[in-house]
Design an enzyme around this catalytic site. Sequence first.
Site, PDB file in Angstrom:
ATOM      1  N   ARG A  91       5.978 -12.524  17.213  1.00 54.37           N
ATOM      2  CA  ARG A  91       7.092 -12.060  16.405  1.00 54.37           C
ATOM      3  C   ARG A  91       7.341 -10.619  16.814  1.00 54.37           C
ATOM      4  NH1 ARG A  91       5.805  -8.436  12.235  1.00 54.37           N
ATOM      5  NH2 ARG A  91       3.710  -8.555  11.312  1.00 54.37           N
ATOM      6  N   SER A 114       0.826  -1.214   0.000  1.00 54.36           N
ATOM      7  CA  SER A 114       0.000   0.000   0.000  1.00 54.36           C
ATOM      8  C   SER A 114       0.861   1.265   0.000  1.00 54.36           C
ATOM      9  CB  SER A 114      -0.980   0.000   1.178  1.00 54.36           C
ATOM     10  OG  SER A 114      -0.287  -0.006   2.395  1.00 54.36           O
ATOM     11  N   HIS A 115       2.165   1.138   0.208  1.00 58.47           N
ATOM     12  CA  HIS A 115       3.059   2.301   0.106  1.00 58.47           C
ATOM     13  C   HIS A 115       4.117   2.119  -0.973  1.00 58.47           C
ATOM     14  CE1 HIS A 115       1.120   3.109   3.957  1.00 58.47           C
ATOM     15  NE2 HIS A 115       1.214   4.352   3.544  1.00 58.47           N
ATOM     16  N   ASP A 144       5.418   0.809  13.203  1.00 56.17           N
ATOM     17  CA  ASP A 144       4.858   1.959  12.494  1.00 56.17           C
ATOM     18  C   ASP A 144       3.396   1.663  12.276  1.00 56.17           C
ATOM     19  OD1 ASP A 144       4.234   4.079  10.850  1.00 56.17           O
ATOM     20  OD2 ASP A 144       5.281   3.280   9.095  1.00 56.17           O
ATOM     21  N   ALA A 147       4.747   5.827   4.243  1.00 54.05           N
ATOM     22  CA  ALA A 147       4.885   5.188   5.552  1.00 54.05           C
ATOM     23  C   ALA A 147       5.980   5.925   6.338  1.00 54.05           C
ATOM     24  CB  ALA A 147       5.259   3.726   5.375  1.00 54.05           C
ATOM     25  N   LEU A 148       5.943   5.789   7.670  1.00 51.94           N
ATOM     26  CA  LEU A 148       6.915   6.502   8.502  1.00 51.94           C
ATOM     27  C   LEU A 148       8.126   5.659   8.875  1.00 51.94           C
ATOM     28  CD1 LEU A 148       4.670   8.486  11.033  1.00 51.94           C
ATOM     29  CD2 LEU A 148       5.366   9.077   8.718  1.00 51.94           C
ATOM     30  N   GLY A 172      -4.884   3.433   2.778  1.00 53.70           N
ATOM     31  CA  GLY A 172      -4.430   2.707   1.591  1.00 53.70           C
ATOM     32  C   GLY A 172      -4.939   1.276   1.569  1.00 53.70           C
ATOM     33  N   GLU A 173      -5.079   0.667   2.754  1.00 55.57           N
ATOM     34  CA  GLU A 173      -5.591  -0.713   2.794  1.00 55.57           C
ATOM     35  C   GLU A 173      -7.043  -0.750   2.332  1.00 55.57           C
ATOM     36  OE1 GLU A 173      -4.142  -3.556   3.244  1.00 55.57           O
ATOM     37  OE2 GLU A 173      -2.191  -2.626   3.574  1.00 55.57           O
TER      38      GLU A 173
HETATM   39  P1  NDP Z   1      -0.155  -2.608  10.479  1.00 60.26           P
HETATM   40  O1  NDP Z   1      -1.330  -2.736  11.383  1.00 60.26           O
HETATM   41  O2  NDP Z   1      -0.075  -3.487   9.302  1.00 60.26           O
HETATM   42  O3  NDP Z   1       1.173  -2.823  11.330  1.00 60.26           O
HETATM   43  C1  NDP Z   1       1.485  -1.971  12.385  1.00 60.26           C
HETATM   44  C2  NDP Z   1       2.763  -2.405  13.047  1.00 60.26           C
HETATM   45  O4  NDP Z   1       2.531  -3.597  13.789  1.00 60.26           O
HETATM   46  C3  NDP Z   1       3.882  -2.713  12.058  1.00 60.26           C
HETATM   47  O5  NDP Z   1       5.077  -2.188  12.574  1.00 60.26           O
HETATM   48  C4  NDP Z   1       3.880  -4.238  11.999  1.00 60.26           C
HETATM   49  O6  NDP Z   1       5.155  -4.785  11.704  1.00 60.26           O
HETATM   50  C5  NDP Z   1       3.474  -4.587  13.413  1.00 60.26           C
HETATM   51  N1  NDP Z   1       2.813  -5.882  13.526  1.00 60.26           N
HETATM   52  C6  NDP Z   1       1.800  -6.341  12.768  1.00 60.26           C
HETATM   53  N2  NDP Z   1       1.446  -7.568  13.170  1.00 60.26           N
HETATM   54  C7  NDP Z   1       2.255  -7.905  14.205  1.00 60.26           C
HETATM   55  C8  NDP Z   1       2.381  -9.029  15.050  1.00 60.26           C
HETATM   56  N3  NDP Z   1       1.593 -10.090  14.911  1.00 60.26           N
HETATM   57  N4  NDP Z   1       3.329  -9.008  16.007  1.00 60.26           N
HETATM   58  C9  NDP Z   1       4.127  -7.936  16.166  1.00 60.26           C
HETATM   59  N5  NDP Z   1       4.071  -6.837  15.406  1.00 60.26           N
HETATM   60  C10 NDP Z   1       3.131  -6.810  14.438  1.00 60.26           C
HETATM   61  O7  NDP Z   1       0.011  -1.071  10.004  1.00 60.26           O
HETATM   62  P2  NDP Z   1      -1.091   0.036   9.775  1.00 60.26           P
HETATM   63  O8  NDP Z   1      -2.126  -0.506   8.869  1.00 60.26           O
HETATM   64  O9  NDP Z   1      -1.529   0.598  11.070  1.00 60.26           O
HETATM   65  O10 NDP Z   1      -0.235   1.160   8.996  1.00 60.26           O
HETATM   66  C11 NDP Z   1       0.342   0.849   7.746  1.00 60.26           C
HETATM   67  C12 NDP Z   1       1.223   1.958   7.268  1.00 60.26           C
HETATM   68  O11 NDP Z   1       0.464   3.076   6.826  1.00 60.26           O
HETATM   69  C13 NDP Z   1       2.232   2.512   8.248  1.00 60.26           C
HETATM   70  O12 NDP Z   1       3.503   2.346   7.655  1.00 60.26           O
HETATM   71  C14 NDP Z   1       1.888   3.983   8.375  1.00 60.26           C
HETATM   72  O13 NDP Z   1       3.004   4.856   8.504  1.00 60.26           O
HETATM   73  C15 NDP Z   1       1.193   4.263   7.071  1.00 60.26           C
HETATM   74  N6  NDP Z   1       0.304   5.405   7.154  1.00 60.26           N
HETATM   75  C16 NDP Z   1       0.693   6.596   6.566  1.00 60.26           C
HETATM   76  C17 NDP Z   1      -0.130   7.712   6.640  1.00 60.26           C
HETATM   77  C18 NDP Z   1       0.272   9.033   6.062  1.00 60.26           C
HETATM   78  O14 NDP Z   1      -0.545   9.950   6.019  1.00 60.26           O
HETATM   79  N7  NDP Z   1       1.493   9.244   5.641  1.00 60.26           N
HETATM   80  C19 NDP Z   1      -1.428   7.654   7.292  1.00 60.26           C
HETATM   81  C20 NDP Z   1      -1.700   6.370   7.914  1.00 60.26           C
HETATM   82  C21 NDP Z   1      -0.872   5.286   7.815  1.00 60.26           C
HETATM   83  P3  NDP Z   1       5.488  -5.368  10.222  1.00 60.26           P
HETATM   84  O15 NDP Z   1       5.736  -4.159   9.376  1.00 60.26           O
HETATM   85  O16 NDP Z   1       6.696  -6.224  10.427  1.00 60.26           O
HETATM   86  O17 NDP Z   1       4.293  -6.152   9.783  1.00 60.26           O
END
Ligand code: NDP
Length: 340
Positions: free
Chosen positions: A306, A47-48, A178, A123-124, A187-188
């Site tokens: 994890r 999504s990014h 993040d 993403a950040l 985006g999702e």
């Molecule tokens: P997710 O819910 O997919 O993941 C959030 C975090 O949790 C990640 O760091 C992920 O690590 C971790 N995670 C997920 N599952 C597990 C698990 N089972 N155990 C441990 N850690 C876990 O992300 P979001 O949907 O909340 O956000 C997605 C992206 O969207 C982000 O990168 C965010 O910056 C971006 N975003 C950007 C915006 C903008 O305006 N610029 C606005 C909103 C969001 P891993 O990556 O390893 O899966």
Amino acid sequence: MNDRIHLTLDEVHRIATEALGAQGFSERHARAIADTVTVAERDECASHGLFRIPFYVKALLAGNVSPDAEPTFRDLAPAVLQADAHLGFAPLTLQLAADPLERRARELGIAALAIVNAYNVAALWPEVERLAERGLVAFAFTAAFGYVAPAGGTRPLYGTNPMAFAWPRAGRPPLVFDQASSASARGEIQIHLRDGKPLPEGWAIGPDGAPTTDPATALAGAQLPFGGHKGAAIALMVELLAGALVGDVFSFEASEADTARVGAPFGGEFMIAIDPARCVGDGDRDAQLAHAEKLFARILEQDGTRLPSDRRYRARERTPTEGVTIPKSLHDTLRGYIDN
Ligand code: NDP
């Protein structure tokens, strides 16, 4: 797989740079944006990845985004660096800010970066990971458009407001999380719409305030914060840090100001960098990192766990050799930007 196109990571970077350049971005901006898109593809954060290029292009063509703004930097206090993106997209500012932010964090123990006037659809994790790779602890916060209802409310107000955190590890990539403060990133929902898939429950409400799993109804209604009032409180904090604190707009103000329908959130980003060595006595650095590893090991002792970022790091082991695939329709769009 007929409807998907295989690309190496070099090809991802090239098509992104060429598409952005052909549509008017300066070479520096095109490269910086292509860098963030490529690392997202590398880490299987679709999504990014290249999916975002049409957002950058549409935003530029709407007329408000600067294609070639050079970020400027100003010290507001010994530990507070301001970066003005001058209506450019954030990736170039973030790349240029890493060195001066690191220098101030090393000198003072802690330093902040206050970015203003930036468009941001990325993403950040790249910016906090970049600092943690240099041994710093890092946080980043940014607001977005008003998409998310406050706890108990039914109308969009907060952005999806991500926050990211990174912790350095000896001999390994940093631990990074993040996460949006909404139940999902916008985006999702857009990807579910594109793919014709229903949303998981709890992500959104429709314009009538009723829960929905239909992506189009969700995009017309409001997203929900994760964890009810707790996620809403994080979203509120992010609004205050990336908006009021740095002197930039709140998400709802960015939405209201988007009369040109740029479609890319505009505003501030706030980052904090900490030199961990300055938070313990002399010579304790190894013990500090080893202590953190003890916590990580205890987490991983439990089945089903994890560490955040491990999914991305596993993808990173595969994609440099195996490449990635993207929908053919997206590839056609990108080629169209270059050829027409
Ligand atoms: P997710 O819910 O997919 O993941 C959030 C975090 O949790 C990640 O760091 C992920 O690590 C971790 N995670 C997920 N599952 C597990 C698990 N089972 N155990 C441990 N850690 C876990 O992300 P979001 O949907 O909340 O956000 C997605 C992206 O969207 C982000 O990168 C965010 O910056 C971006 N975003 C950007 C915006 C903008 O305006 N610029 C606005 C909103 C969001 P891993 O990556 O390893 O899966």
